[in-house]
Design a protein around this motif. Structure first.
Motif, short mmCIF file in Angstrom:
data_model
loop_
_atom_site.label_atom_id
_atom_site.label_comp_id
_atom_site.label_asym_id
_atom_site.label_seq_id
_atom_site.Cartn_x
_atom_site.Cartn_y
_atom_site.Cartn_z
N ARG A 46 0.85 -1.19 0.00
CA ARG A 46 0.00 0.00 0.00
C ARG A 46 0.89 1.24 0.00
O ARG A 46 2.10 1.15 0.12
CB ARG A 46 -0.95 0.00 1.20
N PHE A 47 0.27 2.39 -0.16
CA PHE A 47 1.01 3.64 -0.25
C PHE A 47 1.88 3.86 0.98
O PHE A 47 1.44 3.59 2.10
CB PHE A 47 0.00 4.80 -0.40
N PRO A 48 3.11 4.38 0.78
CA PRO A 48 3.78 4.71 -0.49
C PRO A 48 4.66 3.58 -1.04
O PRO A 48 5.35 3.77 -2.02
CB PRO A 48 4.64 5.90 -0.08
N LEU A 49 4.62 2.42 -0.37
CA LEU A 49 5.46 1.30 -0.82
C LEU A 49 5.10 0.85 -2.23
O LEU A 49 5.98 0.48 -3.01
CB LEU A 49 5.31 0.14 0.18
N ASP A 50 3.80 0.91 -2.58
CA ASP A 50 3.41 0.48 -3.92
C ASP A 50 4.11 1.31 -5.00
O ASP A 50 4.49 0.79 -6.05
CB ASP A 50 1.88 0.53 -4.08
N GLY A 51 4.31 2.61 -4.73
CA GLY A 51 5.00 3.45 -5.70
C GLY A 51 6.46 3.08 -5.87
O GLY A 51 7.02 3.18 -6.97
N LEU A 52 7.09 2.62 -4.80
CA LEU A 52 8.48 2.18 -4.89
C LEU A 52 8.60 0.91 -5.73
O LEU A 52 9.49 0.78 -6.57
CB LEU A 52 9.06 1.96 -3.50
N VAL A 53 7.70 -0.05 -5.48
CA VAL A 53 7.72 -1.29 -6.26
C VAL A 53 7.51 -0.99 -7.74
O VAL A 53 8.20 -1.53 -8.61
CB VAL A 53 6.63 -2.25 -5.74
N GLN A 54 6.57 -0.11 -8.04
CA GLN A 54 6.31 0.26 -9.43
C GLN A 54 7.46 1.06 -10.03
O GLN A 54 7.74 0.97 -11.23
CB GLN A 54 5.00 1.04 -9.51
N GLY A 55 8.17 1.82 -9.18
CA GLY A 55 9.32 2.56 -9.66
C GLY A 55 10.42 1.65 -10.16
O GLY A 55 11.07 1.93 -11.17
N LEU A 56 10.65 0.53 -9.47
CA LEU A 56 11.61 -0.46 -9.96
C LEU A 56 11.07 -1.19 -11.18
O LEU A 56 11.76 -1.31 -12.20
CB LEU A 56 11.93 -1.47 -8.83
N LYS A 57 9.85 -1.64 -11.10
CA LYS A 57 9.29 -2.53 -12.12
C LYS A 57 9.05 -1.83 -13.46
O LYS A 57 9.31 -2.42 -14.52
CB LYS A 57 7.98 -3.11 -11.59
N TYR A 58 8.58 -0.60 -13.41
CA TYR A 58 8.18 0.08 -14.65
C TYR A 58 9.04 1.28 -15.02
O TYR A 58 8.94 1.78 -16.14
CB TYR A 58 6.73 0.53 -14.55
N HIS A 59 9.89 1.75 -14.10
CA HIS A 59 10.68 2.96 -14.38
C HIS A 59 12.17 2.75 -14.16
O HIS A 59 12.92 3.72 -14.10
CB HIS A 59 10.17 4.12 -13.52
N GLN A 60 12.59 1.49 -14.04
CA GLN A 60 14.01 1.12 -14.00
C GLN A 60 14.79 1.86 -12.89
O GLN A 60 15.95 2.23 -13.08
CB GLN A 60 14.69 1.36 -15.34
N VAL B 61 12.18 -18.66 -2.74
CA VAL B 61 11.77 -18.00 -3.97
C VAL B 61 11.57 -16.51 -3.68
O VAL B 61 10.84 -16.14 -2.76
CB VAL B 61 10.46 -18.61 -4.52
N VAL B 62 12.21 -15.67 -4.46
CA VAL B 62 12.17 -14.22 -4.26
C VAL B 62 11.29 -13.58 -5.32
O VAL B 62 11.41 -13.87 -6.51
CB VAL B 62 13.59 -13.62 -4.29
N ASP B 63 10.40 -12.69 -4.88
CA ASP B 63 9.54 -11.95 -5.80
C ASP B 63 9.27 -10.57 -5.21
O ASP B 63 9.51 -10.34 -4.02
CB ASP B 63 8.24 -12.71 -6.07
N ASP B 64 8.72 -9.68 -6.04
CA ASP B 64 8.44 -8.33 -5.53
C ASP B 64 7.14 -8.29 -4.74
O ASP B 64 7.10 -7.77 -3.62
CB ASP B 64 8.46 -7.30 -6.66
#
Length: 222
Positions: free
Chosen positions: A70-84, A184-187
């Motif tokens: 949830r916020f703001p952690l979700d933005g960090l995960v998306q920052g790695l996944k979609y914005h390198q 097993v490691v995942d985001d």
């Protein structure tokens, strides 16, 4: 280098040292603190194993998450996944080591991506997290431990049986895991169906125990 080229915190935007998240924002992230099911990592007052996992045990043996998704952690995960923003992978790995290790694990295996998804994105975020995690934890990293044979569609809205059918045969194991304790490691862990299918594949190859180490766990519906 930190003084000459200070990095801005990915959350508050303030200039600070070399870490992608400043200490103040890191302390405010939604860390998992309350009781959780030891198998699926969903909230469970007092801990133990939830009724769903007792009724229909998954192929994996345990799950642990550092954060709630949830916020703001979700933005960090998306920052790695979609914005390198690859520096976040190291931040996640450090948080995972602090929360999850030491533990009895023989090897770390990142959740594999299908080659079409890998070509589209250019990298596998689970691999980016698993590399520093394995190094910091002193555990061997198995990049060739599993392959994703099919690019499966999104699973939202599907029943448990439909998810199982969609994922059946999606993975293949590329090595002998006889007696190995695999992490097993995942985001993010959402329904757990993909992790369940991968664990089933790993156990067919001889793994004695499979546990999921994830950055974040999505909350239950509602």
């Amino acid at each position: 280098m930190d003084a000459l080229l200070p990095q801005r915190c990915c959350i508050c935007g303030r200039e600070q040292g070399g870490a992608p998240v400043c200490p103040e924002c890191a302390a405010d992230l939604p860390h998992v603190r309350s009781g959780r099911c030891s198998v699926c990592a969903q909230p469970l007052p007092g801990g133990g194993v939830c009724g769903q996992c007792l009724k229909r045990p998954p192929a994996f043996d345990a799950s642990q998450a550092v954060f709630d998704y949830r916020f703001p952690l979700d933005g960090l995960v998306q920052g790695l996944k979609y914005h390198q923003r690859f520096s976040l992978a190291g931040f996640f790995a450090e948080e995972m080591v602090a929360a999850m290790f030491p533990r009895e694990v023989d090897l770390i295996l990142p959740m594999p991506l299908h080659r079409s998804r890998l070509a589209e994105r250019g990298f596998n975020q689970a691999v980016e997290i698993a590399r520093p995690l394995a190094r910091l934890a002193g555990v061997p990293l198995a990049l060739d431990g599993a392959l994703r044979l099919r690019a499966t569609p999104k699973l939202e809205g599907l029943s448990r049986q439909e998810r199982r059918a969609t994922l059946r045969g999606a993975f293949a194991c590329g090595r002998d895991l006889a007696g190995a304790r695999v992490a097993v490691v995942d985001d993010v862990m959402t329904s757990g169906a993909t992790l369940d299918e991968l664990a089933r594949c790993l156990k067919r190859s001889g793994a004695s125990r499979v546990e999921n180490l994830v950055v974040a766990r999505t909350p239950p519906p509602g």
